[in-house]
Design a protein around this motif. Structure first.
Motif, PDB file in Angstrom:
ATOM      1  N   SER A   1      27.126  29.159  15.584  1.00 16.99           N
ATOM      2  CA  SER A   1      26.811  28.914  16.959  1.00 16.99           C
ATOM      3  C   SER A   1      27.391  29.130  18.017  1.00 16.99           C
ATOM      4  CB  SER A   1      26.514  27.225  17.157  1.00 16.99           C
ATOM      5  OG  SER A   1      25.583  26.767  15.974  1.00 16.99           O
ATOM      6  N   LEU A   2      27.984  30.347  18.056  1.00 13.93           N
ATOM      7  CA  LEU A   2      28.902  30.796  18.876  1.00 13.93           C
ATOM      8  C   LEU A   2      28.154  31.866  19.690  1.00 13.93           C
ATOM      9  CD1 LEU A   2      31.888  31.244  19.189  1.00 13.93           C
ATOM     10  CD2 LEU A   2      31.795  33.600  18.042  1.00 13.93           C
ATOM     11  N   ASN A   3      28.579  31.555  21.109  1.00 20.29           N
ATOM     12  CA  ASN A   3      28.292  32.363  22.241  1.00 20.29           C
ATOM     13  C   ASN A   3      28.941  33.569  22.519  1.00 20.29           C
ATOM     14  OD1 ASN A   3      25.588  31.085  22.546  1.00 20.29           O
ATOM     15  ND2 ASN A   3      26.518  29.507  24.216  1.00 20.29           N
ATOM     16  N   SER A   4      30.236  33.463  22.643  1.00 20.23           N
ATOM     17  CA  SER A   4      31.297  34.399  22.947  1.00 20.23           C
ATOM     18  C   SER A   4      32.637  33.985  22.479  1.00 20.23           C
ATOM     19  CB  SER A   4      31.281  34.636  24.463  1.00 20.23           C
ATOM     20  OG  SER A   4      31.797  33.364  25.339  1.00 20.23           O
ATOM     21  N   LEU A   5      33.467  34.907  22.522  1.00 21.99           N
ATOM     22  CA  LEU A   5      34.886  34.949  22.186  1.00 21.99           C
ATOM     23  C   LEU A   5      35.811  35.630  23.514  1.00 21.99           C
ATOM     24  CD1 LEU A   5      34.907  35.771  18.488  1.00 21.99           C
ATOM     25  CD2 LEU A   5      35.464  33.703  19.503  1.00 21.99           C
ATOM     26  N   GLY A   6      36.868  34.823  23.956  1.00 21.90           N
ATOM     27  CA  GLY A   6      37.201  35.435  25.008  1.00 21.90           C
ATOM     28  C   GLY A   6      38.989  35.164  24.818  1.00 21.90           C
ATOM     29  N   TRP A   7      39.715  35.816  25.868  1.00 22.02           N
ATOM     30  CA  TRP A   7      41.240  35.942  25.977  1.00 22.02           C
ATOM     31  C   TRP A   7      41.266  35.320  27.521  1.00 22.02           C
ATOM     32  CZ3 TRP A   7      44.948  35.570  22.449  1.00 22.02           C
ATOM     33  CH2 TRP A   7      44.382  36.084  21.216  1.00 22.02           C
ATOM     34  N   TYR A   8      42.167  34.458  27.644  1.00 22.77           N
ATOM     35  CA  TYR A   8      42.410  33.915  29.204  1.00 22.77           C
ATOM     36  C   TYR A   8      43.853  34.216  29.297  1.00 22.77           C
ATOM     37  CZ  TYR A   8      37.803  31.990  29.718  1.00 22.77           C
ATOM     38  OH  TYR A   8      36.526  31.798  29.642  1.00 22.77           O
ATOM     39  N   ARG A   9      44.322  34.288  30.658  1.00 28.92           N
ATOM     40  CA  ARG A   9      45.637  34.416  30.887  1.00 28.92           C
ATOM     41  C   ARG A   9      46.025  33.344  31.745  1.00 28.92           C
ATOM     42  NH1 ARG A   9      46.012  39.083  32.902  1.00 28.92           N
ATOM     43  NH2 ARG A   9      45.806  38.544  35.156  1.00 28.92           N
ATOM     44  N   GLN A  10      47.149  32.555  31.884  1.00 34.66           N
ATOM     45  CA  GLN A  10      47.794  31.679  32.622  1.00 34.66           C
ATOM     46  C   GLN A  10      49.202  31.803  32.914  1.00 34.66           C
ATOM     47  OE1 GLN A  10      47.103  27.392  31.767  1.00 34.66           O
ATOM     48  NE2 GLN A  10      47.243  26.867  34.024  1.00 34.66           N
TER      49      GLN A  10
ATOM     50  N   PRO B   1      53.939  44.341  34.727  1.00 35.47           N
ATOM     51  CA  PRO B   1      54.450  42.903  34.903  1.00 35.47           C
ATOM     52  C   PRO B   1      53.648  41.663  35.248  1.00 35.47           C
ATOM     53  CG  PRO B   1      55.956  44.501  36.013  1.00 35.47           C
ATOM     54  CD  PRO B   1      54.681  45.420  35.578  1.00 35.47           C
ATOM     55  N   GLU B   2      52.347  42.063  36.206  1.00 41.74           N
ATOM     56  CA  GLU B   2      51.403  41.073  36.425  1.00 41.74           C
ATOM     57  C   GLU B   2      50.831  40.656  35.275  1.00 41.74           C
ATOM     58  OE1 GLU B   2      50.198  45.186  38.413  1.00 41.74           O
ATOM     59  OE2 GLU B   2      52.128  44.207  37.757  1.00 41.74           O
ATOM     60  N   ASP B   3      50.598  41.341  34.092  1.00 44.54           N
ATOM     61  CA  ASP B   3      49.928  40.880  32.951  1.00 44.54           C
ATOM     62  C   ASP B   3      50.773  39.527  32.359  1.00 44.54           C
ATOM     63  OD1 ASP B   3      48.142  42.960  33.107  1.00 44.54           O
ATOM     64  OD2 ASP B   3      49.545  44.436  32.012  1.00 44.54           O
ATOM     65  N   THR B   4      52.013  39.405  32.665  1.00 46.16           N
ATOM     66  CA  THR B   4      52.821  38.299  32.235  1.00 46.16           C
ATOM     67  C   THR B   4      51.918  36.845  32.316  1.00 46.16           C
ATOM     68  OG1 THR B   4      55.117  39.197  32.749  1.00 46.16           O
ATOM     69  CG2 THR B   4      54.769  36.778  32.434  1.00 46.16           C
ATOM     70  N   GLY B   5      52.031  36.256  31.250  1.00 50.64           N
ATOM     71  CA  GLY B   5      51.315  34.714  31.097  1.00 50.64           C
ATOM     72  C   GLY B   5      51.112  34.394  29.948  1.00 50.64           C
ATOM     73  N   VAL B   6      50.619  33.030  29.767  1.00 47.59           N
ATOM     74  CA  VAL B   6      50.423  32.685  28.288  1.00 47.59           C
ATOM     75  C   VAL B   6      49.008  33.063  28.114  1.00 47.59           C
ATOM     76  CG1 VAL B   6      50.295  30.635  27.045  1.00 47.59           C
ATOM     77  CG2 VAL B   6      52.245  30.614  28.608  1.00 47.59           C
ATOM     78  N   TYR B   7      48.795  33.697  27.078  1.00 47.87           N
ATOM     79  CA  TYR B   7      47.374  34.159  26.679  1.00 47.87           C
ATOM     80  C   TYR B   7      46.593  33.030  25.615  1.00 47.87           C
ATOM     81  CZ  TYR B   7      47.818  38.399  29.098  1.00 47.87           C
ATOM     82  OH  TYR B   7      47.964  39.156  30.094  1.00 47.87           O
ATOM     83  N   TYR B   8      45.567  32.724  26.023  1.00 44.92           N
ATOM     84  CA  TYR B   8      44.806  31.926  25.267  1.00 44.92           C
ATOM     85  C   TYR B   8      43.774  32.212  24.597  1.00 44.92           C
ATOM     86  CZ  TYR B   8      47.821  28.345  27.497  1.00 44.92           C
ATOM     87  OH  TYR B   8      49.073  27.652  28.141  1.00 44.92           O
ATOM     88  N   CYS B   9      43.296  32.085  23.352  1.00 41.82           N
ATOM     89  CA  CYS B   9      41.995  32.431  22.783  1.00 41.82           C
ATOM     90  C   CYS B   9      40.997  31.361  23.010  1.00 41.82           C
ATOM     91  CB  CYS B   9      42.195  32.705  21.060  1.00 41.82           C
ATOM     92  SG  CYS B   9      40.932  32.972  20.221  1.00 41.82           S
ATOM     93  N   HIS B  10      39.798  31.647  23.136  1.00 45.04           N
ATOM     94  CA  HIS B  10      38.760  30.809  23.355  1.00 45.04           C
ATOM     95  C   HIS B  10      37.559  31.172  22.868  1.00 45.04           C
ATOM     96  CE1 HIS B  10      35.495  29.111  26.127  1.00 45.04           C
ATOM     97  NE2 HIS B  10      36.055  27.939  26.073  1.00 45.04           N
ATOM     98  N   ALA B  11      36.781  30.228  22.237  1.00 46.37           N
ATOM     99  CA  ALA B  11      35.448  30.076  21.528  1.00 46.37           C
ATOM    100  C   ALA B  11      34.536  29.408  22.392  1.00 46.37           C
ATOM    101  CB  ALA B  11      35.495  29.956  20.189  1.00 46.37           C
ATOM    102  N   GLN B  12      33.426  29.759  22.688  1.00 40.12           N
ATOM    103  CA  GLN B  12      32.511  29.174  23.350  1.00 40.12           C
ATOM    104  C   GLN B  12      31.213  29.139  22.424  1.00 40.12           C
ATOM    105  OE1 GLN B  12      32.213  27.913  26.661  1.00 40.12           O
ATOM    106  NE2 GLN B  12      30.759  26.715  25.634  1.00 40.12           N
ATOM    107  N   PHE B  13      30.857  27.857  22.046  1.00 38.83           N
ATOM    108  CA  PHE B  13      29.919  27.605  21.242  1.00 38.83           C
ATOM    109  C   PHE B  13      28.737  27.121  22.110  1.00 38.83           C
ATOM    110  CE2 PHE B  13      33.767  26.743  18.885  1.00 38.83           C
ATOM    111  CZ  PHE B  13      33.348  27.406  17.797  1.00 38.83           C
ATOM    112  N   ILE B  14      27.579  26.891  21.491  1.00 42.55           N
ATOM    113  CA  ILE B  14      26.345  26.426  22.167  1.00 42.55           C
ATOM    114  C   ILE B  14      26.570  25.296  22.987  1.00 42.55           C
ATOM    115  CG2 ILE B  14      23.850  25.718  21.917  1.00 42.55           C
ATOM    116  CD1 ILE B  14      23.600  27.726  19.759  1.00 42.55           C
ATOM    117  N   GLN B  15      27.276  24.306  22.416  1.00 35.73           N
ATOM    118  CA  GLN B  15      27.305  23.098  23.009  1.00 35.73           C
ATOM    119  C   GLN B  15      28.690  22.321  23.431  1.00 35.73           C
ATOM    120  OE1 GLN B  15      25.230  20.287  20.383  1.00 35.73           O
ATOM    121  NE2 GLN B  15      23.350  20.717  21.305  1.00 35.73           N
ATOM    122  N   THR B  16      29.835  23.344  22.872  1.00 32.23           N
ATOM    123  CA  THR B  16      31.120  22.942  23.154  1.00 32.23           C
ATOM    124  C   THR B  16      32.033  24.233  23.163  1.00 32.23           C
ATOM    125  OG1 THR B  16      32.957  21.315  22.467  1.00 32.23           O
ATOM    126  CG2 THR B  16      31.669  22.643  20.926  1.00 32.23           C
ATOM    127  N   ASP B  17      33.331  24.018  23.255  1.00 32.26           N
ATOM    128  CA  ASP B  17      34.228  25.188  23.183  1.00 32.26           C
ATOM    129  C   ASP B  17      35.413  24.749  22.625  1.00 32.26           C
ATOM    130  OD1 ASP B  17      35.068  23.482  25.349  1.00 32.26           O
ATOM    131  OD2 ASP B  17      35.615  25.234  26.612  1.00 32.26           O
TER     132      ASP B  17
END
Length: 115
Positions: A30-39, A87-103
């Protein structure tokens, strides 16, 4: 229910490369997308790259041409190949899975790019 585990972060010099991997505890349904985020410290978490179930990809303008997101056919892993790091790529990278009803979020893997 599902957990995501990231790896591959570290300290690199500008111009170098890293490959991040995210492995799910089970095949994803039930997956919509997978992503990478940076903080970055003191900053909001932002989308870096995503891949939808259709195969369409989307990248932040700042990483276009340098980063590549990919996943396997089992939808169990998602990777981020990062080239020509800045250098501006620096940060904590998080994996994210977006499902139909939750993430679901991974715990994050830190990336530090030195100038």
């Amino acid at each position: 229910q599902v957990s995501l585990a990231e790896s591959g972060g570290g300290l690199v010099q500008a111009g170098g490369s890293l490959s991040l991997s995210c492995v799910a505890s089970r095949n994803l349904f039930s997956l919509n997308s997978l992503g990478w985020y940076r903080q970055a410290p003191g900053e909001e978490r932002v989308l870096v790259a995503e891949v939808r179930i259709s195969g369409r990809t989307n990248y932040a303008n700042s990483v276009k041409g340098r980063f590549t997101i990919s996943h396997d056919n089992t939808k169990k892993t998602v990777s981020l190949q990062m080239n020509n790091l800045k250098p501006e790529d620096t940060g904590v990278y998080y994996c994210h899975a977006q499902f139909i009803q939750t993430d679901c979020w991974g715990q994050g893997t830190p990336v530090t790019v030195s100038s």
